[in-house]
Design a protein around this motif. Sequence first.
Motif, PDB file in Angstrom:
ATOM      1  N   GLN A   8     -11.177   3.135  -0.839  1.00 33.85           N
ATOM      2  CA  GLN A   8     -11.386   2.604   0.507  1.00 33.85           C
ATOM      3  C   GLN A   8     -10.792   1.204   0.648  1.00 33.85           C
ATOM      4  O   GLN A   8     -10.213   0.861   1.687  1.00 33.85           O
ATOM      5  CB  GLN A   8     -12.887   2.602   0.823  1.00 33.85           C
ATOM      6  CG  GLN A   8     -13.219   2.202   2.247  1.00 33.85           C
ATOM      7  CD  GLN A   8     -12.666   3.184   3.274  1.00 33.85           C
ATOM      8  OE1 GLN A   8     -12.454   4.345   2.960  1.00 33.85           O
ATOM      9  NE2 GLN A   8     -12.399   2.712   4.481  1.00 33.85           N
ATOM     10  N   LYS A  42      -7.064   1.392   0.975  1.00 37.73           N
ATOM     11  CA  LYS A  42      -6.690   1.949   2.271  1.00 37.73           C
ATOM     12  C   LYS A  42      -6.801   0.900   3.370  1.00 37.73           C
ATOM     13  O   LYS A  42      -5.916   0.782   4.228  1.00 37.73           O
ATOM     14  CB  LYS A  42      -7.586   3.148   2.585  1.00 37.73           C
ATOM     15  CG  LYS A  42      -7.191   3.884   3.851  1.00 37.73           C
ATOM     16  CD  LYS A  42      -8.047   5.131   4.033  1.00 37.73           C
ATOM     17  CE  LYS A  42      -7.626   5.884   5.289  1.00 37.73           C
ATOM     18  NZ  LYS A  42      -8.425   7.123   5.486  1.00 37.73           N
ATOM     19  N   GLU A  43      -7.895   0.107   3.352  1.00 37.04           N
ATOM     20  CA  GLU A  43      -8.069  -0.935   4.365  1.00 37.04           C
ATOM     21  C   GLU A  43      -6.987  -2.007   4.237  1.00 37.04           C
ATOM     22  O   GLU A  43      -6.468  -2.498   5.241  1.00 37.04           O
ATOM     23  CB  GLU A  43      -9.459  -1.551   4.232  1.00 37.04           C
ATOM     24  CG  GLU A  43     -10.592  -0.597   4.610  1.00 37.04           C
ATOM     25  CD  GLU A  43     -11.961  -1.211   4.377  1.00 37.04           C
ATOM     26  OE1 GLU A  43     -11.997  -2.347   3.821  1.00 37.04           O
ATOM     27  OE2 GLU A  43     -12.968  -0.573   4.716  1.00 37.04           O
TER      28      GLU A  43
END
Length: 244
Positions: free
Chosen positions: A3, A6-7
């Motif tokens: 995550q 991805k951010e």
Amino acid sequence: MNQRQKEEYLREYAILKSKGKPFFPYAVVKDSIMACVVMACIITMSLVLGAELGSKVNPTTSTYVPRPEWYFFFLFELLRVIKPPSLVGLATIGIPTLCMILLFLLPFYDRGPERRPERRPIATITGIFVIGAMFFLTWQGASTGSPFSVEIATPAVVRQAGGQALAEFEAGRHVVGASGCLACHKLGENGNSGPGPELTHIGSRIPRLGIARTLVNPTAPMPSFKHLPPKQFEAAVDFLSQLK
């Protein structure tokens, strides 16, 4: 990709996108200008240099050596390597289609976020392998000999004799290959399995005089070869009689 990665990727993508330019009209204009330049070069070369013209078509010739355009040389070489008629579909459709499917599926089985080639070994190795195979087959197809050549091992007796005997054997090999015999006969790995009998070991079945008589007065639909020049006729008979 977790995550956090991805951010971070989305944040960097948004920053770069805000600094960039839209695809239309900037990229479209650049591509259009380059397309016009390429077309202008092609038209200019065609007007100045002209098209290459060969000799007039002769439908009766039996010595014409067909060659595809250079971008089909790799398929031409596949057909030359995969000789059995039952595998022609594999060479012309099966292998190229399989390679195209592997390339189309590449983004699905290599889903890594990296863009550097050394960090994407599957994509890099696949691309190098496909391009290298096509380049090698293209080079082989461009430099291969005549499709009418007879690829058969020279008999040990001829090799030991050497000199004149070897030269006569090679001359006969060329005459047989250029006379259209491979259209109806199989000779080693070359030619077709019919309607004529196989010639690979014809010298063991028929004596030299019998081969000469058959070439002069054959059984239909085989044509007569009595019109060959005497030296070529003798070379063909000698070649066939030594295939034992």
